[in-house]
Scaffold this motif. Structure first.
Motif, PDB file in Angstrom:
ATOM      1  N   ASN A   3      27.104  11.639  26.891  1.00 54.05           N
ATOM      2  CA  ASN A   3      25.838  11.513  27.631  1.00 54.05           C
ATOM      3  C   ASN A   3      25.818  12.518  28.781  1.00 54.05           C
ATOM      4  O   ASN A   3      26.442  12.290  29.810  1.00 54.05           O
ATOM      5  N   PRO A   4      25.124  13.664  28.644  1.00 56.93           N
ATOM      6  CA  PRO A   4      24.287  14.028  27.501  1.00 56.93           C
ATOM      7  C   PRO A   4      25.128  14.343  26.264  1.00 56.93           C
ATOM      8  O   PRO A   4      26.316  14.664  26.385  1.00 56.93           O
ATOM      9  N   PRO A   5      24.499  14.259  25.084  1.00 64.15           N
ATOM     10  CA  PRO A   5      25.225  14.633  23.866  1.00 64.15           C
ATOM     11  C   PRO A   5      25.557  16.127  23.900  1.00 64.15           C
ATOM     12  O   PRO A   5      24.985  16.889  24.672  1.00 64.15           O
ATOM     13  N   ILE A   6      26.465  16.549  23.033  1.00 62.12           N
ATOM     14  CA  ILE A   6      26.798  17.973  22.927  1.00 62.12           C
ATOM     15  C   ILE A   6      25.708  18.617  22.068  1.00 62.12           C
ATOM     16  O   ILE A   6      25.884  18.846  20.878  1.00 62.12           O
ATOM     17  N   HIS A   7      24.544  18.859  22.686  1.00 63.51           N
ATOM     18  CA  HIS A   7      23.397  19.350  21.909  1.00 63.51           C
ATOM     19  C   HIS A   7      22.864  20.707  22.379  1.00 63.51           C
ATOM     20  O   HIS A   7      21.789  21.131  21.966  1.00 63.51           O
ATOM     21  N   SER A   8      23.639  21.384  23.231  1.00 67.09           N
ATOM     22  CA  SER A   8      23.258  22.739  23.638  1.00 67.09           C
ATOM     23  C   SER A   8      24.515  23.501  24.033  1.00 67.09           C
ATOM     24  O   SER A   8      25.601  22.924  24.152  1.00 67.09           O
ATOM     25  N   ARG A   9      24.356  24.787  24.278  1.00 74.07           N
ATOM     26  CA  ARG A   9      25.508  25.617  24.624  1.00 74.07           C
ATOM     27  C   ARG A   9      26.165  25.165  25.925  1.00 74.07           C
ATOM     28  O   ARG A   9      27.368  25.373  26.130  1.00 74.07           O
ATOM     29  N   SER A  10      25.412  24.528  26.806  1.00 73.68           N
ATOM     30  CA  SER A  10      25.963  24.079  28.093  1.00 73.68           C
ATOM     31  C   SER A  10      27.074  23.050  27.911  1.00 73.68           C
ATOM     32  O   SER A  10      28.151  23.156  28.519  1.00 73.68           O
ATOM     33  N   GLU A  11      26.810  22.037  27.064  1.00 76.83           N
ATOM     34  CA  GLU A  11      27.822  21.003  26.830  1.00 76.83           C
ATOM     35  C   GLU A  11      29.018  21.560  26.054  1.00 76.83           C
ATOM     36  O   GLU A  11      30.168  21.200  26.325  1.00 76.83           O
ATOM     37  N   VAL A  12      28.742  22.451  25.108  1.00 71.05           N
ATOM     38  CA  VAL A  12      29.832  23.074  24.353  1.00 71.05           C
ATOM     39  C   VAL A  12      30.733  23.864  25.305  1.00 71.05           C
ATOM     40  O   VAL A  12      31.967  23.747  25.269  1.00 71.05           O
ATOM     41  N   ALA A  13      30.118  24.641  26.169  1.00 77.89           N
ATOM     42  CA  ALA A  13      30.880  25.451  27.125  1.00 77.89           C
ATOM     43  C   ALA A  13      31.688  24.572  28.076  1.00 77.89           C
ATOM     44  O   ALA A  13      32.825  24.905  28.434  1.00 77.89           O
ATOM     45  N   LEU A  14      31.101  23.452  28.501  1.00 75.62           N
ATOM     46  CA  LEU A  14      31.802  22.523  29.390  1.00 75.62           C
ATOM     47  C   LEU A  14      33.111  22.060  28.758  1.00 75.62           C
ATOM     48  O   LEU A  14      34.170  22.078  29.389  1.00 75.62           O
ATOM     49  N   ILE A  15      33.044  21.658  27.493  1.00 75.16           N
ATOM     50  CA  ILE A  15      34.239  21.152  26.814  1.00 75.16           C
ATOM     51  C   ILE A  15      35.257  22.270  26.597  1.00 75.16           C
ATOM     52  O   ILE A  15      36.450  22.103  26.861  1.00 75.16           O
ATOM     53  N   VAL A  16      34.783  23.415  26.140  1.00 72.78           N
ATOM     54  CA  VAL A  16      35.685  24.547  25.903  1.00 72.78           C
ATOM     55  C   VAL A  16      36.414  24.931  27.188  1.00 72.78           C
ATOM     56  O   VAL A  16      37.640  25.132  27.194  1.00 72.78           O
ATOM     57  N   ASN A  17      35.681  25.032  28.288  1.00 73.61           N
ATOM     58  CA  ASN A  17      36.280  25.462  29.554  1.00 73.61           C
ATOM     59  C   ASN A  17      37.184  24.400  30.164  1.00 73.61           C
ATOM     60  O   ASN A  17      38.231  24.706  30.735  1.00 73.61           O
ATOM     61  N   THR A  18      36.781  23.125  30.052  1.00 72.27           N
ATOM     62  CA  THR A  18      37.588  22.037  30.612  1.00 72.27           C
ATOM     63  C   THR A  18      38.920  21.911  29.893  1.00 72.27           C
ATOM     64  O   THR A  18      39.940  21.566  30.490  1.00 72.27           O
ATOM     65  N   ALA A  19      38.922  22.204  28.597  1.00 72.89           N
ATOM     66  CA  ALA A  19      40.132  22.032  27.781  1.00 72.89           C
ATOM     67  C   ALA A  19      41.069  23.236  27.827  1.00 72.89           C
ATOM     68  O   ALA A  19      42.158  23.175  27.251  1.00 72.89           O
ATOM     69  N   LYS A  20      40.665  24.300  28.493  1.00 76.52           N
ATOM     70  CA  LYS A  20      41.520  25.490  28.559  1.00 76.52           C
ATOM     71  C   LYS A  20      42.857  25.153  29.200  1.00 76.52           C
ATOM     72  O   LYS A  20      42.921  24.440  30.199  1.00 76.52           O
ATOM     73  N   GLY A  21      43.925  25.676  28.621  1.00 71.87           N
ATOM     74  CA  GLY A  21      45.252  25.445  29.177  1.00 71.87           C
ATOM     75  C   GLY A  21      45.929  24.199  28.655  1.00 71.87           C
ATOM     76  O   GLY A  21      47.087  23.929  28.992  1.00 71.87           O
ATOM     77  N   ASN A  22      45.232  23.405  27.840  1.00 74.63           N
ATOM     78  CA  ASN A  22      45.822  22.196  27.257  1.00 74.63           C
ATOM     79  C   ASN A  22      46.858  22.534  26.188  1.00 74.63           C
ATOM     80  O   ASN A  22      46.753  23.566  25.524  1.00 74.63           O
ATOM     81  N   LEU A  23      47.810  21.638  26.002  1.00 75.69           N
ATOM     82  CA  LEU A  23      48.649  21.729  24.814  1.00 75.69           C
ATOM     83  C   LEU A  23      47.792  21.519  23.568  1.00 75.69           C
ATOM     84  O   LEU A  23      47.931  22.209  22.567  1.00 75.69           O
ATOM     85  N   VAL A  24      46.869  20.556  23.660  1.00 73.75           N
ATOM     86  CA  VAL A  24      45.985  20.229  22.534  1.00 73.75           C
ATOM     87  C   VAL A  24      44.751  21.117  22.564  1.00 73.75           C
ATOM     88  O   VAL A  24      44.033  21.167  23.572  1.00 73.75           O
ATOM     89  N   ASP A  25      44.490  21.826  21.468  1.00 77.75           N
ATOM     90  CA  ASP A  25      43.266  22.619  21.355  1.00 77.75           C
ATOM     91  C   ASP A  25      42.099  21.671  21.080  1.00 77.75           C
ATOM     92  O   ASP A  25      42.164  20.851  20.163  1.00 77.75           O
TER      93      ASP A  25
END
Length: 422
Positions: A100-122
């Motif tokens: 919430n909001p759903p991953i329905h635009s480039r903004s939410e996709v980018a948020l997840i990609v950037n937040t997960a950077k540096g993780n052991l888990v891709d």
């Protein structure tokens, strides 16, 4: 990652010449320095892991997890969800757009990609098919693909409009996007929360029949064939669905599917105790369905196994069965469930490491010397207790919570990082 020497592990990799052989593996600076039947090292700073009786394979990949971020971070965020995934042997996950909001635009996709950077888990985002997951108009599929979305699904909302699903398949085909179908016809399922059958009749509860799933599988197979497009079915649970997909593959359709680990073990008999931790979507079916699902895994009809990790706060699960939310936390219990279901180490690796990556057309990591270390070390007989001490998720909604389980992930290695489960 420190220099690590894994000794006496059984390598599980059908494509490797040392498949099912006992090997030593030297990891240095996040890479496979050496893989051989025996390795000797004079490095005094070496960390050695005795893996005798355990199995070493490519890191697991989960096609279906719910992390809550953005909007539902009280259920799970990317950090805690990744920790649970790593503890379960997963070095990569695809997150559903049930946020919430759903991953329905480039903004939410980018948020997840950037937040997960540096993780052991891709962490790979799955974008929505429709805006706001409302099933009315297409979301920005191409934009999301460009930003990092690996597939498109409306998550736990099935696309009810055949026309919208057809347009999604045709549009995604133009840029090699993958549409994932959550197959459930709402008008037949009726919002009912357990399998329709003898048990639902005995309990006096309205049931969700196999037909609600198989009729949607049939519809979407027709749409995929008409548009000459690829389609993936998420968490199938019925004998009829297995049969339909098997026939579609024989015809040459570009179709793949997965099954949740709990649907390979638990039946609707579990609901007799009204434990809301057995309330999932699709619902737990019958022994006959489980038999068909296991057969579908064996003959290649089913491409992958998923956790369908779905964390909830206690107020959404510790209530009457009928009003409880669907879902269980499952990242850490996939391996024990698959062992309980009778799968061999080879089958587990095929459906957790190789199959999911092939579904998403992602490269399968290499086990060659010099390649990045993307590995899981697991035991099929070691026991452990899944409780507040070992649980890495924010939530505790699992029917296995507090139980001793057989099958343990000992360590994962990825992105020059290591997690060892002591």
């Amino acid at each position: 990652m420190a220099t690590i020497l894994i000794t006496s592990a059984t390598l599980v990799s059908a494509a490797h010449p040392l498949h099912m052989s006992t090997v030593d593996v030297l990891l240095k600076n996040g890479k496979i320095e050496k893989l051989a039947k025996q390795i000797k090292s004079d490095d005094k700073n070496l960390r050695q892991i005795d893996a005798k009786g355990s199995f070493l394979a490519l890191g697991f990949f989960d096609l279906n997890v719910n992390f809550g971020e953005p909007g539902y971070e009280t259920k799970e965020d990317i950090a805690t969800g990744s920790a649970a995934a790593a503890a379960g042997g997963f070095t990569a996950v695809a997150v559903q757009p049930n946020t919430n909001p759903p991953i329905h635009s480039r903004s939410e996709v980018a948020l997840i990609v950037n937040t997960a950077k540096g993780n052991l888990v891709d962490v790979y985002p799955i974008g929505t098919i429709s805006r706001k997951r409302e099933g009315k108009e297409l979301a920005e599929l191409f934009d999301m693909k460009q930003t990092g979305a690996v597939a498109f699904s409306d998550g736990n909302h099935a696309v009810q409009q055949a026309g919208l699903m057809g347009r999604a398949l045709l549009y995604a085909k133009g840029f090699q996007g993958l549409i994932m179908s959550h197959p459930e016809d709402d008008s037949i399922a009726g919002g009912n929360k357990m399998n329709e059958g003898e048990v639902s009749t005995y309990l006096g509860m309205k049931g969700n029949p196999n037909l609600a799933e198989s009729i949607m599988v049939s519809r979407d197979l027709f749409l995929a064939e008409y548009n000459e497009a690829a389609i993936h079915f998420s968490t199938i649970s019925t004998e009829e669905s297995v049969d339909l997909i098997k026939k579609a593959k024989a015809k040459g359709l570009k179709v793949s599917c997965d099954v949740a680990a709990h649907n390979l073990v638990f039946t609707d008999e579990e609901v007799k105790g009204f434990d809301s931790n057995y309330k999932v979507n699709p619902p737990l079916r019958t022994k006959k369905d489980i038999k068909a699902l296991l057969k579908g895994l064996k003959d290649g009809t089913i491409d992958a196994i998923v956790s369908q990790h779905t964390p909830h706060e206690i107020e959404f699960k510790n209530v009457e069965f009928q009003i409880a939310y669907d879902g269980i936390i499952a990242s850490q219990t996939v391996l024990p469930l698959l062992i309980k279901a009778g799968l061999s180490p080879e089958a587990i690796v095929e459906k957790l490491s190789v199959g999911p990556r092939k579904v998403l057309s992602l490269p399968v990591p290499s086990l060659e010397e010099g390649a990045d270390a993307n590995l899981v070390l697991f035991s099929t007989d070691k026991k452990w207790i899944f409780d507040a001490k070992t649980n890495k998720s924010k939530a505790a909604n699992s029917p296995l919570f507090g139980q001793e389980l057989t099958g343990k992930v000992l360590a994962v290695f990825n992105n020059n990082q290591t997690v060892i489960n002591d």
